[in-house]
Structures are given as C-alpha cells and as structure tokens.
Enzyme design. Structure first.
Site, PDB file in Angstrom:
ATOM      1  N   ARG A   1     121.762  37.639  36.906  1.00 21.62           N
ATOM      2  CA  ARG A   1     120.732  36.753  36.791  1.00 21.62           C
ATOM      3  C   ARG A   1     120.439  37.455  35.576  1.00 21.62           C
ATOM      4  O   ARG A   1     119.558  38.342  35.731  1.00 21.62           O
ATOM      5  CB  ARG A   1     119.395  36.802  37.701  1.00 21.62           C
ATOM      6  CG  ARG A   1     120.810  36.329  38.845  1.00 21.62           C
ATOM      7  CD  ARG A   1     120.654  35.028  40.303  1.00 21.62           C
ATOM      8  NE  ARG A   1     121.080  35.196  41.548  1.00 21.62           N
ATOM      9  CZ  ARG A   1     121.788  34.238  41.377  1.00 21.62           C
ATOM     10  NH1 ARG A   1     122.318  33.198  40.461  1.00 21.62           N
ATOM     11  NH2 ARG A   1     122.589  34.045  42.448  1.00 21.62           N
TER      12      ARG A   1
ATOM     13  N   GLY B   1     127.396  28.875  38.184  1.00 19.87           N
ATOM     14  CA  GLY B   1     127.035  27.473  38.561  1.00 19.87           C
ATOM     15  C   GLY B   1     125.486  26.541  37.710  1.00 19.87           C
ATOM     16  O   GLY B   1     126.220  27.040  36.553  1.00 19.87           O
TER      17      GLY B   1
ATOM     18  N   ARG C   1     145.103  34.932  30.180  1.00 19.54           N
ATOM     19  CA  ARG C   1     146.290  34.866  29.630  1.00 19.54           C
ATOM     20  C   ARG C   1     146.844  33.650  28.856  1.00 19.54           C
ATOM     21  O   ARG C   1     147.882  33.187  28.355  1.00 19.54           O
ATOM     22  CB  ARG C   1     147.440  35.189  31.172  1.00 19.54           C
ATOM     23  CG  ARG C   1     146.519  36.074  31.707  1.00 19.54           C
ATOM     24  CD  ARG C   1     148.052  36.838  32.264  1.00 19.54           C
ATOM     25  NE  ARG C   1     148.331  38.401  32.842  1.00 19.54           N
ATOM     26  CZ  ARG C   1     148.490  39.030  34.098  1.00 19.54           C
ATOM     27  NH1 ARG C   1     149.367  38.288  34.457  1.00 19.54           N
ATOM     28  NH2 ARG C   1     148.885  39.899  33.700  1.00 19.54           N
TER      29      ARG C   1
ATOM     30  N   GLN D   1     129.958  37.029  53.684  1.00 19.57           N
ATOM     31  CA  GLN D   1     130.798  35.086  53.067  1.00 19.57           C
ATOM     32  C   GLN D   1     131.251  34.878  51.545  1.00 19.57           C
ATOM     33  O   GLN D   1     131.986  34.198  51.065  1.00 19.57           O
ATOM     34  CB  GLN D   1     129.485  34.238  53.267  1.00 19.57           C
ATOM     35  CG  GLN D   1     129.404  33.841  54.779  1.00 19.57           C
ATOM     36  CD  GLN D   1     128.186  33.384  54.602  1.00 19.57           C
ATOM     37  OE1 GLN D   1     128.787  32.005  55.098  1.00 19.57           O
ATOM     38  NE2 GLN D   1     127.204  34.113  55.008  1.00 19.57           N
TER      39      GLN D   1
ATOM     40  N   ASP E   1     129.090  27.824  47.631  1.00 16.88           N
ATOM     41  CA  ASP E   1     128.251  26.762  47.434  1.00 16.88           C
ATOM     42  C   ASP E   1     128.915  25.130  47.644  1.00 16.88           C
ATOM     43  O   ASP E   1     128.540  24.454  48.455  1.00 16.88           O
ATOM     44  CB  ASP E   1     127.059  26.898  47.611  1.00 16.88           C
ATOM     45  CG  ASP E   1     126.128  27.620  47.852  1.00 16.88           C
ATOM     46  OD1 ASP E   1     126.467  28.275  49.272  1.00 16.88           O
ATOM     47  OD2 ASP E   1     125.662  28.043  47.214  1.00 16.88           O
TER      48      ASP E   1
ATOM     49  N   GLU F   1     128.968  23.168  68.947  1.00 17.24           N
ATOM     50  CA  GLU F   1     128.933  21.865  69.476  1.00 17.24           C
ATOM     51  C   GLU F   1     126.852  21.359  68.431  1.00 17.24           C
ATOM     52  O   GLU F   1     127.174  20.646  69.224  1.00 17.24           O
ATOM     53  CB  GLU F   1     127.493  22.697  70.823  1.00 17.24           C
ATOM     54  CG  GLU F   1     128.324  21.587  72.126  1.00 17.24           C
ATOM     55  CD  GLU F   1     127.618  22.654  72.953  1.00 17.24           C
ATOM     56  OE1 GLU F   1     128.109  23.561  73.437  1.00 17.24           O
ATOM     57  OE2 GLU F   1     127.589  21.649  74.185  1.00 17.24           O
TER      58      GLU F   1
HETATM   59  P1  ATP Z   1     124.642  30.351  41.337  1.00 18.45           P
HETATM   60  O1  ATP Z   1     125.009  28.931  42.182  1.00 18.45           O
HETATM   61  O2  ATP Z   1     125.672  31.278  41.621  1.00 18.45           O
HETATM   62  O3  ATP Z   1     123.316  30.358  42.258  1.00 18.45           O
HETATM   63  P2  ATP Z   1     124.091  30.029  38.508  1.00 18.45           P
HETATM   64  O4  ATP Z   1     124.398  29.639  37.866  1.00 18.45           O
HETATM   65  O5  ATP Z   1     123.098  28.121  39.084  1.00 18.45           O
HETATM   66  O6  ATP Z   1     124.742  30.526  40.154  1.00 18.45           O
HETATM   67  P3  ATP Z   1     121.287  30.795  38.190  1.00 18.45           P
HETATM   68  O7  ATP Z   1     121.034  32.662  38.817  1.00 18.45           O
HETATM   69  O8  ATP Z   1     120.674  29.879  38.336  1.00 18.45           O
HETATM   70  O9  ATP Z   1     123.465  30.911  39.088  1.00 18.45           O
HETATM   71  O10 ATP Z   1     121.913  31.491  36.595  1.00 18.45           O
HETATM   72  C1  ATP Z   1     122.629  31.568  36.219  1.00 18.45           C
HETATM   73  C2  ATP Z   1     121.838  32.594  34.387  1.00 18.45           C
HETATM   74  O11 ATP Z   1     121.730  31.145  34.037  1.00 18.45           O
HETATM   75  C3  ATP Z   1     120.593  32.925  34.589  1.00 18.45           C
HETATM   76  O12 ATP Z   1     120.245  33.737  34.910  1.00 18.45           O
HETATM   77  C4  ATP Z   1     119.960  32.256  33.605  1.00 18.45           C
HETATM   78  O13 ATP Z   1     120.376  33.553  32.590  1.00 18.45           O
HETATM   79  C5  ATP Z   1     121.194  31.187  33.425  1.00 18.45           C
HETATM   80  N1  ATP Z   1     119.919  30.620  32.991  1.00 18.45           N
HETATM   81  C6  ATP Z   1     119.438  29.554  33.837  1.00 18.45           C
HETATM   82  N2  ATP Z   1     118.810  28.160  34.498  1.00 18.45           N
HETATM   83  C7  ATP Z   1     118.832  28.701  32.431  1.00 18.45           C
HETATM   84  C8  ATP Z   1     117.741  27.573  31.975  1.00 18.45           C
HETATM   85  N3  ATP Z   1     117.187  27.096  31.907  1.00 18.45           N
HETATM   86  N4  ATP Z   1     118.181  27.710  30.637  1.00 18.45           N
HETATM   87  C9  ATP Z   1     118.813  29.186  30.716  1.00 18.45           C
HETATM   88  N5  ATP Z   1     119.059  29.851  30.704  1.00 18.45           N
HETATM   89  C10 ATP Z   1     119.492  29.387  31.992  1.00 18.45           C
END
Ligand code: ATP
Length: 341
Positions: free
Chosen positions: A90, A120, A43, A273, A146, A206
């Site tokens: 991923r 992330g 938007r 979660q 997280d 606790e």
């Molecule tokens: P979460 O915190 O939920 O795990 P994230 O973004 O860190 O999120 P990742 O699986 O680490 O999750 O990264 C998401 C996607 O980003 C990966 O599947 C890949 O396609 C791409 N990616 C991650 N690291 C790299 C890298 N070093 N080089 C290129 N692409 C990457």
C-alpha cells in the site's frame, strides 16, 4: 471482447507493431491466484512480441524504481503458488500528484508504454489517475479475496479463500460435535459479505452474520430461545468481520449475556484465508483474465477492468467499477436462513 473478430485481429496486429513494452504489477492486498495471473500476462504478452517488465511492490516499486525484466522462464513454476512473487504494497506517496509524477517518469525511462494492474478498487483509482495525468494506459484485473468488485462475477482469490475457510469449519465441526458447543467463526469481509455468505452456506452454519444483512443477532437469540438449542447437538455460526455487531467476539459476548449456560467458543480465521495454493477455479479465472488484459491493451483499450460475467469476458470502465458496488444476492440470504434451522 472482440479478439476473435477479423477487424480486431487486424487491430491487435497493428498494436503489436506500435506497442513494444508493458509493465505488470500486483497492488493492495495479496490474493491466491495473483501469480497465475502474472504468468498469463507475461506469456500472452511474449506471444504477441511484447517485452514485459515486472514492477515489484505495486505503486511503491514504481516510485522506487523496482523493475525486473520478465521472460517465459521467470514465471515458470508459480501457477500453484499463493501470495505474489511480485510482492505487493500500500503506497501513500502514490496518492499524491508528486508521487504519481515520479512513478510516471520512472515508467517512461524504462520504456514502459502500458500497464496491467492486478488489485482492487484503490489500485484501479490510482491507475485511472496515472492515465489522466500522464497518459499511461492501464488495464485492471480484479485481485482480491473479498469478491466485492463491480464488473465481474468472481475475483481472483475468492474461491481459494472460501475453500480454505470451509475446510477450517469442517475441522471445527468435529470438535464442536464432541463437546456440544456453539462455535463462532469469524471470516474476512469488512464491507462485503460474499465470503461470509458462501462459507456459511457451504459450512452448514446455523447463523450467518454479514454486513449487508441486519438483525441476525436477534434472529439467532430468538431461534436459540425457541428451540432451547435442543434441536442440534452443536452450532456453527459464521460472522463477517464487518458485520453490524462488530465481529465474532462481540457476538460471543452478547450470546453469553443472553444464555448463561451455553458454551461458546470463537475462532478468528484471519490471514489464513489469504494464503495457500490457489484452487483450480482461481487458476483458470486468473489465466483467463490475464490473457484478456493483454488482448485489451493490444486492442487499444485503457482504464478498463476485465471481468467475467455469466461466463463471458467483459470490460468495465474504471469509473464504473470503482463507483458501483456489488451486493450479495438477497435470495441467498433468505435461502441460508431456511436451510439453517
Ligand atoms: P484491496 O481490495 O485488497 O484492499 P485495493 O487495490 O483496493 O485492494 P488499496 O490499499 O485501497 O487496495 O489501494 C492500493 C494502492 O492504490 C494504494 O496503496 C495507493 O497507492 C493506490 N491508491 C488507492 N487509492 C488511491 C487514490 N485515491 N489515488 C491514488 N492512488 C490510490
């Protein structure tokens, strides 16, 4: 952000004329509030006369040509939904030079000039490489339950996740009270204890086992020995999945070895979660971040993550956001210990 400055407003106007079409995608693990964020991006972009393309399943969809045109109606009635309507994935292929070249070629053939990435650290890393190799600018938004991303006090989905877990603990509390048991509740957090700490404090636990804090096992054993567990009718102990002991099942085993007469039960909350409708706090955060991501692109920024720190919108370089880690406040660890006994 300087979006309210005169010069910045002029720059936005200029960029509105230059930039015509952007893409938005969600990547990595899903988090409640991602939809509210996509809605805000779409938007805000439409308001600034940009066309918006949704990319399905993150980087995988970029490689597989899964693009959909988004208009204001496409994002109607999604603000309250958990998960992500754009889906997420991923993608191993994107880690390769060839995979990113294919993704860049597809983006260019779609006329997509810039991206908003909700994900992330890994997703930021991929976006940074895409810019370095193919000059496609990206602004990143922290979408992960997280809360462990540097450059923002809170990530999208964290508030919902902790509220879901606390709700579960309140229910467990009722049954724990009836049976005089020790309940171990395992929450998410492989490397960071933000969820564990918040859930432990607000659930009145606790004991709280988090990756950042060592020695909780011996403290809880000592505490149970000292009190003979006479002080409380029941106990709730929160364990982060990435704690040094190896999760709640491992803690249960050690407790049973140490105290043969205690009744211990473990509940692993797991993916519960991640689900559910985002809290109001997450919806506001997601909207604010999505809105500011588009402004940042219009102001000519790239390879930066948008976050909120002390109530202010801040931009952090991807390199810094990826390279630095955010730690649970040690004062909270100390406070939790005092309040639990
Ligand atoms: P979460 O915190 O939920 O795990 P994230 O973004 O860190 O999120 P990742 O699986 O680490 O999750 O990264 C998401 C996607 O980003 C990966 O599947 C890949 O396609 C791409 N990616 C991650 N690291 C790299 C890298 N070093 N080089 C290129 N692409 C990457």
């Amino acid at each position: 952000m300087k979006a309210d400055d005169c010069s910045s407003a002029f720059f936005v106007l200029l960029c509105e004329r230059i930039m015509k079409r952007i893409g938005v995608f969600t990547s990595g693990g899903d988090a409640p509030g991602m939809n509210a964020c996509v809605r805000a991006v779409v938007r805000t972009a439409l308001y600034h006369k940009l066309e918006v393309v949704g990319i399905k399943r993150g980087y995988q969809g970029m490689i597989d040509n899964e693009f959909i045109e988004l208009n204001s109606r496409s994002v109607a009635n999604i603000i309250q939904m958990g998960g992500t309507v754009l889906k997420t994935a991923r993608c191993e292929a994107f880690r390769t030079v060839e995979g990113r070249a294919r993704a860049a070629a597809n983006l260019k053939s779609q006329g997509i000039e810039a991206l908003v990435c909700i994900g992330g650290n890994g997703s930021y890393t991929g976006a940074l490489k895409l810019y370095q190799e193919h000059k496609i600018p990206t602004i990143g938004l922290p979408g992960t339950i997280d809360n462990d991303l540097f450059g923002t006090d809170f990530t999208i989905g964290y508030d919902t996740a902790i509220n879901t877990a606390v709700d579960a603990i309140d229910k467990i509390r009722d049954t724990a009270d009836s049976h005089n048991r020790v309940f171990l509740v395992e929450v998410m957090g492989r490397d960071a204890g933000f969820i564990g700490m918040a859930v432990g404090i607000s659930g009145g636990a606790e004991g709280i086992f988090i990756p950042e804090d060592r020695g909780e096992m011996s403290r809880i054993i000592e505490h149970f020995k000292r009190t003979g567990r006479r002080s409380k009718a029941f106990s709730i102990i929160v364990v982060s999945e990435g704690d040094e002991e190896g999760g709640a099942k491992a803690v249960e085993k050690k407790l049973k070895e140490e105290f043969t007469d205690i009744n211990v039960r473990t509940t692993i909350l797991g993916h519960i979660q991640r689900g559910g409708s985002p809290t109001a706090k997450d919806r506001v955060l997601a909207s604010q971040l999505g809105y500011n991501a588009v402004l940042a692109l219009l102001e000519g920024y790239t390879s930066k993550a948008v976050g909120i720190q002390g109530g202010n919108v801040v931009l952090t370089d991807f390199e810094e956001a990826i390279g630095k880690s955010k730690k649970v406040n040690p004062d909270l660890i100390r406070m939790a210990e005092i309040l639990s006994y």
